[in-house]
Design an enzyme around this catalytic site. Structure first.
Site, PDB file in Angstrom:
ATOM      1  N   HIS A   1       0.888  -1.479   0.215  1.00  0.00           N
ATOM      2  CA  HIS A   1      -0.186  -0.159  -0.292  1.00  0.00           C
ATOM      3  C   HIS A   1       0.666   1.139  -0.113  1.00  0.00           C
ATOM      4  CE1 HIS A   1      -3.792   2.283   0.299  1.00  0.00           C
ATOM      5  NE2 HIS A   1      -3.482   2.492   1.551  1.00  0.00           N
TER       6      HIS A   1
ATOM      7  N   HIS B   1     -12.730   2.238   3.842  1.00  0.00           N
ATOM      8  CA  HIS B   1     -11.781   3.143   4.784  1.00  0.00           C
ATOM      9  C   HIS B   1     -12.745   3.868   5.922  1.00  0.00           C
ATOM     10  CE1 HIS B   1      -9.019   6.400   4.958  1.00  0.00           C
ATOM     11  NE2 HIS B   1      -8.131   6.060   4.347  1.00  0.00           N
TER      12      HIS B   1
ATOM     13  N   HIS C   1      -8.714  -1.412   7.780  1.00  0.00           N
ATOM     14  CA  HIS C   1     -10.043  -0.653   8.303  1.00  0.00           C
ATOM     15  C   HIS C   1     -10.765  -0.855   7.719  1.00  0.00           C
ATOM     16  CE1 HIS C   1      -8.164   3.044   6.661  1.00  0.00           C
ATOM     17  NE2 HIS C   1      -6.984   2.372   5.872  1.00  0.00           N
TER      18      HIS C   1
END
Length: 408
Positions: free
Chosen positions: A38, A168, A214
């Site tokens: 990421h 998220h 998340h």
């Protein structure tokens, strides 16, 4: 005097050992470079340049954790670039904004073909490694980006997206995010809704990796139960070392091991030490811990560079990966374990996701839309839903008439 001489010798010995570990780390990484799970550079290109690639020099970009020189120094051979848009785009322009971020990754590959190779398969990673380029993959960060649409999910896949972070920092109409576990958000789905379960299965069918960074703890468990392919946490760490809801608890780590998944360690200070300050050694502690609980096959690198305001001392930017590998060598990690953590584990997960997709090839694509009342807003039209409602109304009237006929 004799004491000072002994101290000087010990210091010399320590420097030699450190240099030896780093030399060995570089030698390993020249053969097996790191694949990081990421990196938010595309978001920085939006924030700093409004996605105007003509104004960007990625060789000498100095306002970010990432540039080409740093990537090369850090022996980065593969990177999932995040196509991220904030939660306030949900039910507004999330799809448009996400498409723009996907486009930025493609532009990076087009503008710097000598550096980046956009790939969408495990075989493509190997090809990029062989060409000494950065295998550039796309991960959509947040299920709000698909706007509760299977059509958008499939379109993203057609554009090269190979993982989606299920949430998220906000719930979607079909899944709960990590803030539920802090009490900051209500649990609107108790993990995954039925529509959410179908999203996971459609990702399996497509060959898109499911990313559980998340999400809420209940969502983690729901997805691990539903998914027919291994999953990843693209940028999360060990909960027992930092009790933050973004991290992964031991029971989930054990299930990740059982399901052949992967936790890619996040470098954000707040998830490493649960404080503003952290150093490279603290990050190495998370590698050690996940290895101990879930095995070396379940750990990888997920730096979260350019997506966080604070990174550990000693891991200031993407050039520093070899220093972390050197520290793991010092702690007794073997070459085999390091090569797995650097790239082998992610490639294995990706390959198994692709194999699952092949097995599901004959399954019909998911197309049952989410109920309109779950997405109803000023920004959502109801085309198609009206027809479905009329059909249901017609069926209801037919049943009423039939019942009336039978009664009289």
């Amino acid at each position: 005097m004799a004491f000072l001489s002994i101290l000087a010798l010990l210091c010399c010995h320590f420097v030699v050992v450190v240099d030896s570990n780093r030399t060995q780390a570089l030698e390993i990484m020249d053969r097996v470079p790191v694949i990081d799970g990421h990196n938010d550079l595309p978001w920085q290109l939006l924030s700093l340049y409004n996605n105007q690639m003509s104004k960007v020099d990625l060789y000498n970009l100095n306002r970010t954790h990432t540039n080409i020189h740093k990537l090369r120094e850090g022996r980065v051979g593969g990177q999932f670039w995040a196509a991220y848009v904030p939660c306030d785009t949900q039910a507004k322009d999330a799809v448009k904004r996400t498409l723009e971020q996907i486009d930025i990754v493609h532009q990076m590959c087009d503008k710097y073909p000598e550096v980046f190779m956009c790939v969408s398969s495990s075989a493509g990673i190997a090809e990029a490694f062989h060409a000494k380029k950065v295998a550039s993959l796309i991960g959509v960060e947040g299920g709000h980006s698909i706007d509760s649409s299977f059509g958008v999910l499939r379109t993203f896949h057609n554009l090269g997206v190979r993982y989606m972070t299920v949430t998220h920092s906000c719930n979607t109409p079909w899944v709960d995010n990590w803030l539920v576990d802090t009490g900051s958000d209500p649990a609107t789905n108790n993990g995954l809704s039925e529509f959410g379960k179908n999203v996971i299965l459609e990702m399996n069918r497509l060959g898109m990796i499911v990313d559980l960074a998340h999400v809420s703890a209940k969502t983690m468990k729901d997805v691990l139960e539903v998914s027919q392919a291994p999953v990843i946490f693209s940028h999360s760490s060990a909960y027992e070392l930092c009790k933050h809801a973004r991290n992964v608890q031991d029971d989930v780590l054990r299930t990740v091991k059982e399901k052949r998944g992967l936790v890619m360690v996040n470098f954000y200070n707040d998830y490493v030490t649960c404080s503003k300050n952290a150093n490279l050694s603290h990050v190495a502690d998370h590698f050690d811990y996940i290895k101990r609980i879930a095995g070396y096959e379940s750990v990888g690198f997920g730096g979260d560079y350019d997506g966080v305001p604070r990174v550990p001392q000693g891991l200031e930017d993407v050039s520093k990966y070899p220093d972390l590998v050197a520290e793991l060598l010092r702690r007794g990690w073997t070459r085999m374990e390091l090569e797995a953590a650097l790239a082998g584990n992610l490639i294995r997960v990706f390959s198994e996701v692709e194999q699952t997709s092949t097995k599901m090839n004959n399954e019909v694509p998911k197309d049952e839309p989410i109920p309109y009342n779950e997405i109803k807003s000023d920004c959502h039209t109801n085309y198609g839903y009206n027809a479905a409602d009329r059909q249901l109304l017609g069926q209801g009237l037919f049943l009423v008439c039939l019942l009336y006929t039978l009664l009289v």
